[in-house]
Design an enzyme around this catalytic site. Sequence first.
Site, short mmCIF file in Angstrom:
data_model
loop_
_atom_site.label_atom_id
_atom_site.label_comp_id
_atom_site.label_asym_id
_atom_site.label_seq_id
_atom_site.Cartn_x
_atom_site.Cartn_y
_atom_site.Cartn_z
N ASP A 212 -0.26 85.72 84.19
CA ASP A 212 -0.83 86.67 83.24
C ASP A 212 -2.25 86.24 82.88
O ASP A 212 -2.48 85.07 82.54
CB ASP A 212 0.03 86.74 81.98
CG ASP A 212 -0.40 87.85 81.05
OD1 ASP A 212 -0.19 89.02 81.40
OD2 ASP A 212 -0.95 87.54 79.98
N ASN B 228 -11.58 93.46 78.18
CA ASN B 228 -11.63 94.91 78.42
C ASN B 228 -12.35 95.63 77.29
O ASN B 228 -13.16 96.52 77.52
CB ASN B 228 -10.20 95.44 78.54
CG ASN B 228 -9.94 96.17 79.82
OD1 ASN B 228 -10.79 96.31 80.67
ND2 ASN B 228 -8.72 96.65 79.96
N ASP C 144 -11.13 96.44 85.47
CA ASP C 144 -10.58 96.77 86.79
C ASP C 144 -11.19 95.89 87.88
O ASP C 144 -10.49 95.42 88.78
CB ASP C 144 -10.84 98.24 87.13
CG ASP C 144 -9.97 99.20 86.33
OD1 ASP C 144 -9.03 98.73 85.65
OD2 ASP C 144 -10.23 100.42 86.40
N GLU D 216 -2.11 93.40 83.45
CA GLU D 216 -2.84 92.22 83.94
C GLU D 216 -1.87 91.11 84.35
O GLU D 216 -2.19 89.93 84.33
CB GLU D 216 -3.81 91.71 82.86
CG GLU D 216 -3.16 91.11 81.64
CD GLU D 216 -2.80 92.10 80.55
OE1 GLU D 216 -2.45 91.63 79.46
OE2 GLU D 216 -2.82 93.32 80.77
#
Length: 166
Positions: free
Chosen positions: A38, A46, A55, A81
Site C-alpha cells: 500500500d 493526490n 495516476d 493504491e
Amino acid sequence: STDGLTRLHHHRFFQDHLSREIRRVARSGEPLSMLLVDLDDFKQLNDRLGHASGDELLAGIAHILNQSVRESDLLARYGGEEFVVLTPDTDLAGAQRLAEKLRTAVAEASFILDESLRPVRVSVSIGVARFAGNRKAFFNAADLALYRAKDLGKNCVVVDEGDGCT
C-alpha cells in the site's frame, strides 16, 4: 484481465488465480505467500498534486514493482493504491526478502509529477503472510500485517508472525 492505468492484472484476475494456486498447493504441499503493498500517504499526494499526478505515480509504482518480482509471481492491482503479490513456492523468509526488495526499490525511486519538476519520493508499507490452509485467514493475515506496518510508522515490512518493521 488487466487494469488500464497500471497494466497489471486486476482484482478479479487475482482472485481467480488465487483459487487456482490454493488448489495447487493443497495437492503439492508447496509454500505460498502473499504480499499486500500500500502506498503511504497517497491521499495527501493526490490532494496536493491532483489526480492526474496520482495516476502517473500509480503507473510508475506498478512499473517498479513489476520489474522487481519474479516471473512466477503474480502482481496485481488490488484496488486504489493497493497492490498484491502472490508468490508461489516461497516461504515466509523468502516473501519477507521480496517485500523488503520492493519497499527499497520504491523508496529509492523519485518521480516527476508536475510542472515544478521537483522529484517526489514516496514509500510503501507491506504486509506479508503465508498460506496455512484457509483462504480467508490467508488474506486477513496479510491485511493485518499491512495495518501493523502502517501503525509502526509506514515505509516498512511486517510479516504475519512478527511484530516489527524490517
